[in-house]
Design an enzyme around this catalytic site. Structure first.
Site, PDB file in Angstrom:
ATOM      1  N   LYS A  80       0.844  -1.202   0.000  1.00 63.56           N
ATOM      2  CA  LYS A  80       0.000   0.000   0.000  1.00 63.56           C
ATOM      3  C   LYS A  80       0.877   1.249   0.000  1.00 63.56           C
ATOM      4  O   LYS A  80       1.861   1.313   0.755  1.00 63.56           O
ATOM      5  CB  LYS A  80      -0.909  -0.035   1.235  1.00 63.56           C
ATOM      6  CG  LYS A  80      -1.979   1.049   1.258  1.00 63.56           C
ATOM      7  CD  LYS A  80      -2.864   0.881   2.486  1.00 63.56           C
ATOM      8  CE  LYS A  80      -4.006   1.880   2.525  1.00 63.56           C
ATOM      9  NZ  LYS A  80      -4.884   1.687   3.704  1.00 63.56           N
ATOM     10  N   SER A 155      -9.815   1.321   2.545  1.00 62.69           N
ATOM     11  CA  SER A 155      -8.972   2.153   1.713  1.00 62.69           C
ATOM     12  C   SER A 155      -7.842   1.385   1.013  1.00 62.69           C
ATOM     13  O   SER A 155      -7.261   1.903   0.072  1.00 62.69           O
ATOM     14  CB  SER A 155      -8.359   3.261   2.573  1.00 62.69           C
ATOM     15  OG  SER A 155      -7.490   2.692   3.550  1.00 62.69           O
ATOM     16  N   SER A 179     -10.000  -1.034   6.767  1.00 66.09           N
ATOM     17  CA  SER A 179      -9.406  -0.872   5.437  1.00 66.09           C
ATOM     18  C   SER A 179      -8.608  -2.047   4.897  1.00 66.09           C
ATOM     19  O   SER A 179      -8.186  -2.014   3.745  1.00 66.09           O
ATOM     20  CB  SER A 179      -8.525   0.372   5.408  1.00 66.09           C
ATOM     21  OG  SER A 179      -9.333   1.507   5.289  1.00 66.09           O
TER      22      SER A 179
END
Ligand code: GLN
Length: 485
Positions: A80, A155, A179
């Site tokens: 990420k 996310s 997330s």
């Protein structure tokens, strides 16, 4: 024979170790897969094929010497884009960090390199990890590999989509309110939020510091356990990290769940849950029962209030964490005649709408005269949530719920309705408020043909138990369905 991009992390590491395939072949297969699918999926903000190639070469050279290989040697990884990698652009999904190149790497980045993983790219995400759809990324939405008209969740949507689409067998995300687990659920992969403090956050760009946690994505439970072992552990550079030794998560993975006391969170059986999600959840309960689990409903009265508390606490912490993006030290700077105008213009141009909304909400909630009414009250609700969990764990070993009330929704469907978007996190947020671990595993397809996730929650540091329960369930149900790509 399967294509290399279809192999699990365990299989890749095994075949490389026994000389069947080379790490460079694995890197190239995944680089090619990414190149072919990226125009459609947009899972990455910055693909890093050269890094993967170089790391693979080093693994192959090491193998040639006969030296033992680390556990994830030659396994491609999606990271990420909220975790700093020395010399590699790290944006946190924001325009304000568009040109930011960190001068250091996060602790997990070092640990993942030591474990032998190959970094194939920095994955797309909602700006500063605020969102549940990856639509808040300044770099375009990531598409769900199951249906390109739908969101992958968020996310950490880029990491989840990359793992689901075979661009990497494993990925790293962060989970502040869901997330990792929610995108795992919406993309049909496994995702785990470890106990707060189990994984070092040194080098993680902060969103809400009392909640943020780094964790693994994979396509099966065994790979998830391997990846968690690669990143878990105490770090003197992160004062919130837990000093307790890390167990071997593969040990006892297949011990089963006979006699395990499993509580179904009553508050998660709400009418708002999509029928197909409720249906698959019911099937999962039957499977757990057939495996010897002692399943019973349990009420956690504050479970449903966690959402409101979170949407005060997280914005309050973010308003303070994001104060550093002022155009002076990090990232972009807008031209202006005075310093304060420069600060204001930089933030106005650099932040997206959701980030601005959170900063405003958080600043308001922390302002003199409102602090007790909002932030203070939210912290009290947080305590109630923790107490509910403590009480439930007197009677149960683990708790279960659907991960998310719905399957993947259409791109744009909730983009203009923040409240509808926040409701995605109804079942995932309580574990964040409690600092406790939770895992999402695929439990079949809903009436719309899209994946559903089963969430298993446990007390602090119960990762081994959660992985064992998830593994038992996965073994009974068989491998998860794969997207048609
Ligand atoms: N969807 C939640 C939010 O928008 C959770 C985000 C997260 O876990 N990073 O805040």
């Amino acid at each position: 024979m399967s294509e290399l991009w279809q192999l699990s992390a365990t299989e890749i590491a095994m075949r490389i170790a026994n000389g069947e395939i080379s790490a460079v072949e694995v890197a190239e297969a995944h680089n090619a897969r990414i190149e072919a699918l990226e125009p459609e999926i947009n899972a990455f903000i910055t693909p890093t094929p050269d890094i993967a190639r170089a790391q693979a070469k080093a693994i192959d050279e090491r193998r040639a010497t006969g030296a033992p290989l680390p556990p994830l040697a030659g396994v491609p990884l999606a990271l990420k884009d909220v975790i700093c990698v020395d010399g590699v652009r790290t944006t946190a999904g924001s325009r304000i960090l568009d040109a930011y190149v960190p001068p250091y790497s996060g602790t997990v980045v070092h640990m993942l390199a030591d474990a032998g993983t190959l970094l194939v790219g920095k994955a797309n995400m909602d700006e500063f990890a605020m969102g549940s759809s990856t639509e808040n990324s300044a770099y375009g939405v990531t598409k769900n590999p199951w249906d390109l008209a739908r969101v992958p969740g968020g996310s950490s949507g880029g990491s989840a989509a990359a793992v689901a689409a075979g661009m990497a067998p494993i990925g790293i995300g962060t989970d502040t309110g869901g997330s990792i687990r929610q995108p795992a659920s919406l993309c049909g992969v496994v995702g785990m939020k470890p106990t707060y403090g189990r994984v070092s956050r040194y080098g993680l760009i902060a969103f809400a510091s009392s909640l943020d946690q780094i964790g693994p994505f994979a396509r099966n439970v065994r790979d998830t356990a391997l990846l968690l072992n690669a990143i878990a552990g105490h770090d003197p550079k992160d004062s919130t990290s837990i000093p307790d030794p890390v167990p071997q998560y593969l040990d006892g993975l297949d011990a089963g769940i006979d006699g395990l006391r499993i509580g179904i969170v009553k508050e998660s059986l709400s009418e708002g849950t999509q029928p197909g999600v409720a249906g698959r959840f019911k099937d999962a309960i039957e499977t757990l029962t057939s495996l010897g689990g002692e399943v019973e409903e349990v009420s956690l009265p504050s479970f449903a209030h966690a959402l409101s508390a979170y949407y005060l606490i997280a914005p309050a912490e973010c308003s303070s964490n994001l104060a550093r993006y002022d155009g002076v030290r990090y990232g972009m700077r807008a031209d202006a005649p005075t310093v304060s105008e420069m600060n204001a213009r930089t933030r106005a141009q650099g932040f997206g709408d959701e980030v601005k909304r959170r900063v405003m909400l958080g600043t308001y909630a922390l302002s003199a005269g409102y602090y007790d009414a909002y932030y203070g009250k939210a912290q009290k609700v947080r305590t109630l949530v923790i107490r509910d969990f403590d009480e439930a764990y007197q009677k149960f070993d683990i708790l279960v719920s659907p991960t998310s009330p719905t399957t993947a929704f259409k791109i744009g469907e909730k983009a203009d309705d923040p409240l509808a978007m926040y409701l995605n996190d109804l079942f995932t947020i309580p574990s964040n408020l409690a600092g406790a671990p939770a895992i999402s595993i695929p439990c079949g397809l809903a009436e719309d043909g899209l994946p559903v996730g089963l969430q298993i929650m446990g007390p602090l540091l119960s990762e081994s138990l959660l992985l064992r329960a998830a593994f038992a369930y996965e073994s009974a149900r068989g491998p998860a369905e794969r997207p048609p790509l």
